[in-house]
Motif scaffolding. Sequence first.
Motif, PDB file in Angstrom:
ATOM      1  N   ILE A   1      -3.682  -5.266  -6.921  1.00 55.35           N
ATOM      2  CA  ILE A   1      -4.738  -6.137  -7.431  1.00 55.35           C
ATOM      3  C   ILE A   1      -5.006  -5.912  -8.926  1.00 55.35           C
ATOM      4  CG2 ILE A   1      -6.857  -4.769  -7.113  1.00 55.35           C
ATOM      5  CD1 ILE A   1      -7.946  -7.239  -5.538  1.00 55.35           C
ATOM      6  N   THR A   2      -4.603  -4.754  -9.449  1.00 55.76           N
ATOM      7  CA  THR A   2      -4.793  -4.495 -10.881  1.00 55.76           C
ATOM      8  C   THR A   2      -3.573  -4.873 -11.711  1.00 55.76           C
ATOM      9  OG1 THR A   2      -4.085  -2.182 -10.588  1.00 55.76           O
ATOM     10  CG2 THR A   2      -6.457  -2.633 -10.503  1.00 55.76           C
ATOM     11  N   ALA A   3      -2.452  -5.173 -11.042  1.00 55.56           N
ATOM     12  CA  ALA A   3      -1.249  -5.586 -11.769  1.00 55.56           C
ATOM     13  C   ALA A   3      -1.468  -6.951 -12.403  1.00 55.56           C
ATOM     14  CB  ALA A   3      -0.048  -5.622 -10.827  1.00 55.56           C
ATOM     15  N   ARG A   4      -0.784  -7.198 -13.502  1.00 47.61           N
ATOM     16  CA  ARG A   4      -0.966  -8.465 -14.205  1.00 47.61           C
ATOM     17  C   ARG A   4      -0.586  -9.643 -13.313  1.00 47.61           C
ATOM     18  NH1 ARG A   4       1.413 -10.019 -20.226  1.00 47.61           N
ATOM     19  NH2 ARG A   4       0.255 -11.964 -20.444  1.00 47.61           N
ATOM     20  N   ARG A   5       0.601  -9.612 -12.755  1.00 48.35           N
ATOM     21  CA  ARG A   5       1.026 -10.632 -11.794  1.00 48.35           C
ATOM     22  C   ARG A   5       2.267 -10.127 -11.070  1.00 48.35           C
ATOM     23  NH1 ARG A   5       1.868 -16.894 -13.290  1.00 48.35           N
ATOM     24  NH2 ARG A   5      -0.393 -16.696 -13.475  1.00 48.35           N
ATOM     25  N   THR A   6       2.337 -10.435  -9.790  1.00 44.61           N
ATOM     26  CA  THR A   6       3.516 -10.142  -8.983  1.00 44.61           C
ATOM     27  C   THR A   6       4.020 -11.454  -8.402  1.00 44.61           C
ATOM     28  OG1 THR A   6       2.676  -7.937  -8.389  1.00 44.61           O
ATOM     29  CG2 THR A   6       4.404  -8.880  -6.987  1.00 44.61           C
ATOM     30  N   VAL A   7       5.326 -11.644  -8.445  1.00 46.15           N
ATOM     31  CA  VAL A   7       5.934 -12.850  -7.876  1.00 46.15           C
ATOM     32  C   VAL A   7       6.832 -12.431  -6.714  1.00 46.15           C
ATOM     33  CG1 VAL A   7       7.401 -14.859  -8.285  1.00 46.15           C
ATOM     34  CG2 VAL A   7       5.879 -14.036 -10.098  1.00 46.15           C
ATOM     35  N   CYS A   8       6.632 -13.049  -5.567  1.00 43.59           N
ATOM     36  CA  CYS A   8       7.505 -12.783  -4.420  1.00 43.59           C
ATOM     37  C   CYS A   8       8.460 -13.955  -4.251  1.00 43.59           C
ATOM     38  CB  CYS A   8       6.698 -12.569  -3.141  1.00 43.59           C
ATOM     39  SG  CYS A   8       7.757 -12.151  -1.738  1.00 43.59           S
ATOM     40  N   HIS A   9       9.738 -13.685  -4.417  1.00 42.90           N
ATOM     41  CA  HIS A   9      10.765 -14.698  -4.205  1.00 42.90           C
ATOM     42  C   HIS A   9      11.156 -14.682  -2.730  1.00 42.90           C
ATOM     43  CE1 HIS A   9      11.478 -15.476  -8.526  1.00 42.90           C
ATOM     44  NE2 HIS A   9      11.121 -14.211  -8.648  1.00 42.90           N
ATOM     45  N   VAL A  10      10.929 -15.797  -2.063  1.00 39.70           N
ATOM     46  CA  VAL A  10      11.247 -15.917  -0.632  1.00 39.70           C
ATOM     47  C   VAL A  10      12.471 -16.812  -0.489  1.00 39.70           C
ATOM     48  CG1 VAL A  10      10.411 -16.602   1.648  1.00 39.70           C
ATOM     49  CG2 VAL A  10       8.795 -15.699  -0.052  1.00 39.70           C
ATOM     50  N   HIS A  11      13.531 -16.256   0.050  1.00 42.66           N
ATOM     51  CA  HIS A  11      14.742 -17.038   0.279  1.00 42.66           C
ATOM     52  C   HIS A  11      14.867 -17.320   1.768  1.00 42.66           C
ATOM     53  CE1 HIS A  11      18.764 -18.587  -0.742  1.00 42.66           C
ATOM     54  NE2 HIS A  11      19.088 -18.143   0.469  1.00 42.66           N
ATOM     55  N   VAL A  12      14.969 -18.607   2.112  1.00 43.80           N
ATOM     56  CA  VAL A  12      15.108 -19.038   3.501  1.00 43.80           C
ATOM     57  C   VAL A  12      16.592 -19.093   3.840  1.00 43.80           C
ATOM     58  CG1 VAL A  12      14.582 -20.835   5.188  1.00 43.80           C
ATOM     59  CG2 VAL A  12      12.990 -20.387   3.299  1.00 43.80           C
ATOM     60  N   GLY A  13      17.035 -18.164   4.696  1.00 41.34           N
ATOM     61  CA  GLY A  13      18.441 -18.108   5.061  1.00 41.34           C
ATOM     62  C   GLY A  13      18.795 -19.127   6.128  1.00 41.34           C
ATOM     63  N   SER A  14      20.072 -19.189   6.468  1.00 40.02           N
ATOM     64  CA  SER A  14      20.542 -20.133   7.484  1.00 40.02           C
ATOM     65  C   SER A  14      20.050 -19.711   8.869  1.00 40.02           C
ATOM     66  CB  SER A  14      22.073 -20.210   7.479  1.00 40.02           C
ATOM     67  OG  SER A  14      22.640 -18.914   7.642  1.00 40.02           O
ATOM     68  N   LEU A  15      19.627 -20.673   9.654  1.00 37.86           N
ATOM     69  CA  LEU A  15      19.136 -20.421  11.002  1.00 37.86           C
ATOM     70  C   LEU A  15      20.281 -19.892  11.868  1.00 37.86           C
ATOM     71  CD1 LEU A  15      16.301 -20.986  12.336  1.00 37.86           C
ATOM     72  CD2 LEU A  15      17.372 -23.004  13.365  1.00 37.86           C
ATOM     73  N   GLN A  16      19.987 -18.846  12.668  1.00 40.00           N
ATOM     74  CA  GLN A  16      21.009 -18.209  13.488  1.00 40.00           C
ATOM     75  C   GLN A  16      20.770 -18.464  14.970  1.00 40.00           C
ATOM     76  OE1 GLN A  16      23.672 -16.302  12.009  1.00 40.00           O
ATOM     77  NE2 GLN A  16      22.786 -17.391  10.242  1.00 40.00           N
ATOM     78  N   LEU A  17      21.795 -18.958  15.667  1.00 39.84           N
ATOM     79  CA  LEU A  17      21.706 -19.138  17.111  1.00 39.84           C
ATOM     80  C   LEU A  17      21.783 -17.767  17.783  1.00 39.84           C
ATOM     81  CD1 LEU A  17      23.965 -22.286  17.593  1.00 39.84           C
ATOM     82  CD2 LEU A  17      21.463 -22.161  17.436  1.00 39.84           C
ATOM     83  N   PRO A  18      21.122 -17.590  18.930  1.00 38.23           N
ATOM     84  CA  PRO A  18      20.987 -16.248  19.493  1.00 38.23           C
ATOM     85  C   PRO A  18      22.266 -15.630  20.034  1.00 38.23           C
ATOM     86  CG  PRO A  18      20.040 -17.878  20.979  1.00 38.23           C
ATOM     87  CD  PRO A  18      20.348 -18.593  19.695  1.00 38.23           C
TER      88      PRO A  18
END
Length: 278
Positions: free
Chosen positions: A230-247
Motif C-alpha cells: 500500500i506504500t509502494a508507488r504503483r504495482t502492475v499485475c500482468h495477467v495472461h490468459v492461457g489456452s483452455l485445457q481439456l481434463p
Amino acid sequence: MTTCDHSWLPKASCDGSCVHAGGADAGRRLVVWIRTSVRVVMAVILAPGVPLLAVPIPGRSHVQRFYCRLMLRCFGVRISLSGGPIRNLKGVLVVSGHVSWLDIFTIGAVLPGSFVARADLVEWPAVGRLARVMKVIPIDRGSLRRLPAVVHTVAERLRAGHTVVAFPEGTTWCGLAYGPFRPAMFQAAIDAARPVQPLRLVYRHRDGRPSTIPAFVGEDTLLRSVRRVITARRTVCHVHVGSLQLPGDDRRALAGRCEAVVRAHQELPGAPAHVLAA
C-alpha cells in the motif's frame, strides 16, 4: 508465514531476502504519507461492501470483478490483461502460480469464483472476510489425509457449474522463482469432466521491472506485506490468459500441460495487453 513441517509439504526456497521494496519515493515522505492515507481511507470505505458479493443477484460476477478492481486500486495495484479471451463457461477450474494474498483480488477481478486456500486464511482480517464471502474451500496443508475430501468438494462445485480457483504450487513464491504444479487438485477437474483455465500472474513496478513487493513468503506477516504494497508507488499485475485445457484422464499429464502453458508466458515481451479500469 509458518506451517507444520512435514516432508511431503510443498516448500518454497523464497524468504525475506527475495523481497525488495524498491524505494522509488525515498526522501518524499509527505507524498508517501498522503498517498498511503488516501488508499487506507478508500479501503476502509469499501470494506463494508464485502457482504454484497454473497447476494444472489443477476450479474453478480460483474459486481465481483468491479469490487475486486476497486480493492486493488486501494492497494495501488493495476491490472493488464493479455492472451486468449475469457470464456464465461460453467464449471471451470482456474489455476495459477501463487505469489501473494493479492492473487485473490487479482483473479477475482478477472475470473471470480470459489478459492481453494489455506485453512487459516479465514482468520485473517479483511482478506479472510472476503474469502468467507466468496465461499473459500479450506485446505489444511498439514493434513494429507484430508486432501481427498477437498478434491471431492472441488469436483462437486465444478459439477454444479461453479468456477473454482486453485494454486497448484501449494505455497507462495516470490514471483521470480516458482515451484512445480502438484497434481492433486487437477483430479477434481478429471472427476467432474470439466476444463482447466491456466493463468499467469506477473507483478511489476510501474516502470516494468519485476516486482517482489507483493510477495508473501518466509516469515512475512500479513500486516507487513499489506504495508509494503500500500506504500509502494504503483504495482502492475500482468495477467495472461492461457489456452483452455481439456481434463483428459491423467492428472499428472494435466498438471504438466497447465504448468507448461503458465511458464511459457512467464515473460511477455511485446505481448498485447490492455489495462483493466475499475
